[in-house]
Enzyme design. Structure first.
Site, PDB file in Angstrom:
ATOM      1  N   GLY A 172      79.575   2.837 -17.958  1.00  0.00           N
ATOM      2  CA  GLY A 172      79.356   3.030 -19.510  1.00  0.00           C
ATOM      3  C   GLY A 172      78.285   2.121 -19.789  1.00  0.00           C
ATOM      4  O   GLY A 172      78.221   0.852 -19.734  1.00  0.00           O
ATOM      5  N   VAL A 202      81.296  -1.332 -16.973  1.00  0.00           N
ATOM      6  CA  VAL A 202      80.460  -1.174 -18.313  1.00  0.00           C
ATOM      7  C   VAL A 202      79.520  -2.220 -18.303  1.00  0.00           C
ATOM      8  O   VAL A 202      79.453  -3.304 -17.922  1.00  0.00           O
ATOM      9  CB  VAL A 202      81.399  -1.563 -19.534  1.00  0.00           C
ATOM     10  CG1 VAL A 202      80.665  -1.389 -21.029  1.00  0.00           C
ATOM     11  CG2 VAL A 202      82.578  -0.770 -19.672  1.00  0.00           C
ATOM     12  N   LYS A 203      78.285  -1.607 -18.690  1.00  0.00           N
ATOM     13  CA  LYS A 203      76.951  -2.387 -18.864  1.00  0.00           C
ATOM     14  C   LYS A 203      76.722  -2.744 -20.176  1.00  0.00           C
ATOM     15  O   LYS A 203      76.732  -1.820 -21.252  1.00  0.00           O
ATOM     16  CB  LYS A 203      75.990  -1.626 -18.270  1.00  0.00           C
ATOM     17  CG  LYS A 203      74.516  -2.463 -18.703  1.00  0.00           C
ATOM     18  CD  LYS A 203      73.414  -1.779 -17.781  1.00  0.00           C
ATOM     19  CE  LYS A 203      72.313  -1.333 -18.499  1.00  0.00           C
ATOM     20  NZ  LYS A 203      71.329  -0.845 -17.703  1.00  0.00           N
ATOM     21  N   THR A 204      76.449  -4.171 -20.625  1.00  0.00           N
ATOM     22  CA  THR A 204      76.204  -4.351 -22.116  1.00  0.00           C
ATOM     23  C   THR A 204      75.135  -5.446 -22.101  1.00  0.00           C
ATOM     24  O   THR A 204      74.577  -5.916 -20.992  1.00  0.00           O
ATOM     25  CB  THR A 204      77.597  -4.853 -22.626  1.00  0.00           C
ATOM     26  OG1 THR A 204      77.349  -4.715 -23.950  1.00  0.00           O
ATOM     27  CG2 THR A 204      78.169  -6.241 -22.420  1.00  0.00           C
TER      28      THR A 204
END
Ligand code: 5RP
Length: 292
Positions: A172, A202-204
């Site tokens: 995500g 998840v990439k943030t």
């Protein structure tokens, strides 16, 4: 066909030797299917538990971004140093040598560019991702975007269905809209929503205040994007702080391929991510690589 007679008797049963019932090395991934874990183990180094993903998918919204004008010249020489590459299927087919033998996090959603409205995206086809041997599907998820939040969460949910069906993890990718602040409250919400909807990782973005809470509140691994180009030492510090706060890696683009010396930079980033090298030492490593 196996012979029915004259075979050596089976006797190495290891009686008394415990079977290996170790859990899986990544947070929140213990109950995933074998194929998902196998692909995750290609993306994340099972020894350090971390990953250096080289991101060069920027052109899908930004066109010929600085440093990506000729990816055959600027990116291909960097691929051998990355644990994983993140790119579009267009650049994969046109530029990346199939012999590179690196796992691919495939940019899996698209639909608009910086010239119009970002995040109005649909998904690519799963058959093509399978043909391309993708190790992860990466859709953009625009939490808080008044126009495209629901659409992009639906896209994420569809990818998670593909993960269940085909064993390809879903990454995500949290988008940051013009009106959204990159603070722990927002990033914590966005990453958690991705995980709750089934994202495998998840990439943030990193934030100075409270990033450890973002990581703690997300039940699956987080990798951070590098963001706009910083001086090399600052980018190494950013990576160090993120890893020290619990991120499991970086998905870094501009701070590598826009560096004065991209090979030296990716080597220094790797030392931070896999060895926990402190920023000062990593910058020295960078400088020594530049002077080689
Ligand atoms: C571009 C992306 C990039 O993959 C992501 O932002 C990482 O690159 P950078 O380190 O340059 O921010 O999502 O659309």
């Amino acid at each position: 066909m196996a012979d029915a007679e004259g075979n050596i008797d089976a006797k190495n049963y290891g009686i008394g030797v415990e079977t290996n019932n170790e859990g899986f090395f990544l947070k929140g991934s213990g109950n995933l299917d074998w194929g998902v874990k196998a692909r995750l183990s290609r993306i994340f180094n099972p020894k350090s538990g971390n990953t250096v993903m080289l991101a060069f998918d920027h052109g899908y919204i930004m066109g010929p971004t600085s440093g990506l004008e000729r990816m055959d010249l600027s990116i291909v020489p960097l691929i051998e140093y990355a644990d994983c590459i993140m790119c579009t299927r267009g650049s994969l087919r046109s530029v990346v040598p199939p012999t590179c033998n690196k796992p691919v996090a495939l940019r899996f959603s698209a639909g608009s560019t910086i010239l119009t409205e970002l995040n109005n995206e649909c998904l690519a086809g799963i058959e093509d991702a399978i043909k391309l041997d993708a190790s992860a599907l990466a859709p953009m998820v625009a939490i808080g975007d008044p126009n495209f939040e629901a659409l992009t969460i639906k896209n994420l949910a569809k990818c998670v269905d593909y993960t269940a069906q085909y064993g390809i993890p879903t990454l995500g990718v949290t988008a940051v809209g013009k009106n959204l602040v990159r603070d722990a409250r927002y990033l914590g919400l966005a990453t958690r929503v991705c995980a709750e909807n089934g994202a495998t990782f998840v990439k943030t973005y990193y934030c100075e205040e409270g990033f450890e809470k973002v990581v703690a509140g997300c039940p699956v691994p987080i990798v951070i994007a590098g963001g706009k180009k910083l001086p090399e030492k600052d980018a190494l510090e950013l990576a160090y702080k993120a890893i020290s706060s619990g991120a499991r890696g970086v998905d870094m683009g501009r701070n590598i391929f826009q560096s004065e010396n991209p090979v030296a930079m990716i080597k220094a980033v790797k030392a931070v991510v896999h060895e926990g090298m402190k920023p000062d030492e990593a910058f020295e490593l960078y400088r020594s690589e530049v002077n080689k």
